[in-house]
Design an enzyme around this catalytic site. Structure first.
Site: not given
Ligand code: GLP
Length: 261
Positions: A67, A136, A138, A143
């Protein structure tokens, strides 16, 4: 879905790195799906260390990120292309241009999304996809409410995700972009092996839904219950709400060593 619970997050990073190393040993030109966020960072540290020791090479491999924020200037340090360059690509031996991501600054967003899907297909598809999970539920930036069959497209970030990610923007919520481009749930599901990492109490509710909840667009990661080869690597805190935790522990403890994840 295989669930592995381990008290040491470093051991989880080793497991994910082992899976990538095994893949590259079998297929040096493998296509690897890369994730940003903090969850995969220890895996990238491990891969960089192994690469420095000459134990594995990405020289013939390719990578696709999940992304990208829309609207960040190309020199912004939190642009996901820059983040993955900093956290992994510059520390291993990928060939120049071998890792790519959706183009969040494209003038024609739908065309950029279609081109990204085509690029993944042309590369033969993703062999192993590293994933994190948002609080949440995702994955990538899909989302709640995302189509379970979605492909790469523009999405609006939820308030919660922008709050969660504000720490990367000096704690300033207003500095976090409102939109992103993201591989869809259908895109991610096409990867041959999914390895999702989650640690910490903040992920326990999302992990509970991911592993044991009903499949629903409200908790987008639950689509992974339909994946034929999904591995979920958890520390004790992230696994705290799993009803079958002792069964997952027992299963992993009794797994033949040759099987890998
Ligand atoms: C972001 C990214 C996701 C990731 C999520 C969780 O939103 N787009 O790919 O999995 O954060 O992040 P973290 O691993 O820092 O908790």
């Amino acid at each position: 879905m295989e669930v592995v619970i381990h008290s040491e997050p470093a051991a989880l990073a080793q497991m994910a790195a082992d899976a990538i190393a095994d893949l590259l040993a079998r297929r040096p030109d493998a296509v690897i799906g890369l994730a940003t966020g903090s969850s995969p960072l220890s895996v990238y540290d491990e891969l960089a260390a192994r690469c420095a020791r000459g134990e594995l090479s990405f020289a013939r491999a390719r990578g696709f990120t999940l992304d990208e924020y829309v609207g960040l200037p190309v020199d912004h340090p939190e642009r996901y292309r820059t983040v993955i360059e900093r956290e992994l690509v510059s520390r291993v031996d990928f060939a120049p241009g071998a890792v790519t991501g959706p183009d969040g600054s494209a003038a024609d967003i739908p065309a950029a999304c279609a081109a990204y899907e085509q690029a993944i297909r042309d590369a033969g598809g993703v062999e192993l996809q590293i994933l994190g999970i948002g609080t949440d539920g995702h994955i990538a930036f899909n989302e709640p409410g995302s189509s379970l069959a979605s492909r790469t497209r523009i999405k609006t970030l939820t308030h919660q995700t922008r709050v969660d990610n504000a720490r990367f923007f000096g704690g300033e919520l207003d500095a976090v972009p409102t939109h992103c481009l993201t591989q869809g749930l259908g895109t991610i599901m096409a990867a041959r092996h999914i390895v999702l990492l989650a640690t910490g109490t903040a992920k326990a509710e999302a992990v509970h839904h991911l592993v044991e909840g009903a499949v629903s667009a409200l908790w987008p990661a639950t689509i992974l219950q339909h994946h034929p080869h999904a591995t979920v690597l958890l520390d004790e805190a992230a696994a705290a709400r799993l009803r079958l935790a002792s069964y997952y522990r027992q299963t992993y403890a009794g797994k033949p060593a040759w099987q890998g994840i």
